[in-house]
Design an enzyme around this catalytic site. Structure first.
Site, PDB file in Angstrom:
ATOM      1  N   SER A 102    -101.902  88.605  43.045  1.00 19.51           N
ATOM      2  CA  SER A 102    -101.789  87.951  44.341  1.00 19.51           C
ATOM      3  C   SER A 102    -102.226  86.507  44.149  1.00 19.51           C
ATOM      4  O   SER A 102    -101.911  85.914  43.111  1.00 19.51           O
ATOM      5  CB  SER A 102    -102.643  88.722  45.350  1.00 19.51           C
ATOM      6  OG  SER A 102    -102.417  88.276  46.646  1.00 19.51           O
ATOM      7  N   HIS A 116     -97.689  89.468  45.491  1.00 20.78           N
ATOM      8  CA  HIS A 116     -97.647  89.247  46.945  1.00 20.78           C
ATOM      9  C   HIS A 116     -97.036  87.884  47.197  1.00 20.78           C
ATOM     10  O   HIS A 116     -97.508  86.893  46.700  1.00 20.78           O
ATOM     11  CB  HIS A 116     -99.052  89.290  47.544  1.00 20.78           C
ATOM     12  CG  HIS A 116     -99.702  90.625  47.382  1.00 20.78           C
ATOM     13  ND1 HIS A 116    -101.050  90.785  47.412  1.00 20.78           N
ATOM     14  CD2 HIS A 116     -99.184  91.863  47.181  1.00 20.78           C
ATOM     15  CE1 HIS A 116    -101.350  92.071  47.256  1.00 20.78           C
ATOM     16  NE2 HIS A 116    -100.217  92.742  47.098  1.00 20.78           N
ATOM     17  N   ASP A 150    -105.474  95.484  47.473  1.00 25.75           N
ATOM     18  CA  ASP A 150    -104.330  96.169  46.905  1.00 25.75           C
ATOM     19  C   ASP A 150    -104.483  96.301  45.383  1.00 25.75           C
ATOM     20  O   ASP A 150    -105.042  95.432  44.731  1.00 25.75           O
ATOM     21  CB  ASP A 150    -103.056  95.366  47.246  1.00 25.75           C
ATOM     22  CG  ASP A 150    -101.781  96.155  46.996  1.00 25.75           C
ATOM     23  OD1 ASP A 150    -101.848  97.396  46.924  1.00 25.75           O
ATOM     24  OD2 ASP A 150    -100.716  95.526  46.872  1.00 25.75           O
TER      25      ASP A 150
END
Lengths: 263, 192
Positions: free
Chosen positions: B12, B39, B132
């Site tokens: 991310s 992401h 996540d």
């Protein structure tokens, strides 16, 4: 599970397995079953619960004017073509809770075409069809939808299309006058009309190749010559047998036009 | 030594620099497909595919649904879709609810990959600002896969690797700079 599906007349055998399994697992955890046997027992003996099951394992994530660029193309390039027809028939195959159908009705009204249009919304799932009919959506989403609306080339005040009441937004019933909602199972039901535009977005991704072919044939047989077929951002006609008869209409968006009929 | 059949890299915020430094290490003809689950903001057309392609001779493309991963190709999870590994090893796409506010979700790809590949899988979790990937990494490890976490001290956004380290003990904790070398060391497979 297989016998269960057939017991209720649903066939999920040609759905993408991992995706389906993940949905089933999710529901099993969500509803806190102590064991898989009890989950199964409940499904077999409680038709109400089975309805919840169908609703939860099929993906019903949708929003109004999702992918504004797509709707912009509809406004600029597809609706002017549809405008030349005396009567416009549109099918939203796998419409879920109906946000896409209301989006389309707004576009048609702004193009002055809604009065001569008929929008069919179908889904496998009776529950979501009920909600689509109501035209009531969470008010919490309206800010996002309003932004989608502006990006899609809308010039009105988006809030003029609904009345907010506490946390719900009820859409103008005049929009719904031209909508027909019904259950329809793409995997097992047949073609029921001919359309000039069919939208089936983010539905095929949940099917295995064999079922994708079957569904595309169904959509093809429901589409008039020179009609338009719109798929999801990551879906394509590329590997399908009907591809020969279609030309991608707008390079960037997933919209195809049926160019000739081979009998 | 087992043979590795898929490498999944999740990241991310702050993971792009690591990825860019890692690709030059991967030689042409590398026999394992790589799946990158990052992401991204779906609102903006991302040039990620082009940026990555400029750093490697491997073929970089967005995942197409039902595509079977090919050795040496780099696959990028498309914005706004989860990438799952199907029962036949093909990718499938899913736009169901975000997981950890993320779609694509790293957890979803890690877990479904682990179900299919078991111990023939490497999963790497890089810098990032949310939770996540942690659960997925623990799941991969439990199924015998090789797990790697970027050293939080080295990560631009340490939250994601740190969170993972709280729930699982990965096989390796590496700095971003060592990641490329690590992937390269998987090839050719060493024979025990």
């Amino acid at each position: 599970m297989q016998d269960l599906f057939l017991h209720y007349g649903y066939d999920f055998t040609e759905y993408s397995k991992t995706s389906l399994q993940r949905r089933v697992q999710r529901l099993f955890t969500l509803d806190k079953f102590p064991s898989f046997a009890e989950f199964r027992y409940r499904l077999k003996n409680d038709p109400h619960y089975f309805r919840r099951f169908v609703e939860e394992i099929t993906v019903n994530v949708t929003e109004m004017l999702r992918d504004p660029g797509f709707y912009k193309t509809l406004r600029a390039k597809i609706l002017p073509v549809l405008a030349t027809y005396p009567f416009i028939r549109i099918w939203h195959a796998g419409c879920s809770t109906g946000e896409e159908v209301y989006s389309m009705a707004i576009l048609l009204r702004e193009a002055g075409l809604l009065h001569k249009s008929l929008l069919y919304g179908t889904d496998i799932n009776p529950q979501v069809i009920e909600r689509a009919r109501s035209g009531i959506f969470p008010v919490s989403q309206m800010q996002k939808y309003s932004s989608n609306y502006l990006q899609s080339g809308g010039h009105m005040d988006f809030s003029s299309y609904y009345t907010a009441n506490y946390d719900l937004a009820k859409f103008d019933t005049a929009l719904a006058e031209k909508m027909i909602f019904s259950t329809h199972n793409l995997a097992s039901d047949f073609s029921f009309n001919e359309f000039q535009l069919i939208l089936c977005r983010n539905v095929l991704i949940y099917f295995e190749r064999g079922l994708q072919t079957k569904v595309l044939n169904l959509l093809d047989s429901s589409l008039e010559n020179f009609g338009f077929l719109a798929l999801g951002n990551k879906e394509s006609l590329r590997f399908s047998l009907i591809a020969d008869r279609y030309r991608q209409f707008d390079g960037k968006e997933k919209i195809w036009r049926k160019v000739n009929e081979i009998h | 030594m087992r043979s590795i059949e898929l490498i999944v890299i999740g990241g991310s915020a702050g993971s792009l620099q690591v990825l860019l430094s890692l690709f030059p290490w991967i030689p042409a003809g590398f026999p394992v497909p790589l799946l990158l689950v990052l992401h991204r903001n779906s609102q903006f057309e991302s040039a990620l595919e082009d940026i990555l392609a400029s750093r490697t001779s491997l073929l970089v493309s967005e995942v197409e649904e039902k595509e079977v991963p090919q050795p040496g190709n780099v696959y990028l999870a498309p914005a706004d879709y989860h990438v799952l590994i199907e029962h036949d090893g093909s990718f499938s796409l899913d736009n169901s609810e975000p997981v950890h506010f993320s779609r694509p979700s790293i957890d979803v790809s890690f877990k479904t990959a682990a179900d299919f590949y078991g111990d023939r899988l490497v999963c790497m979790l890089l810098s990032g600002g949310n939770a996540d990937g942690a659960e997925g990494l623990a799941y991969v490890k439990a199924r015998g896969g090789i797990t790697v976490v970027q050293d939080p001290v080295d990560a631009e956004s340490p939250f994601m690797p740190r969170f993972a380290l709280q729930i699982t003990q990965p096989c390796h904790i590496l700095t971003g700079a060592r990641m490329g070398e690590f992937i390269r060391s998987l090839w050719p497979p060493r024979h025990a």
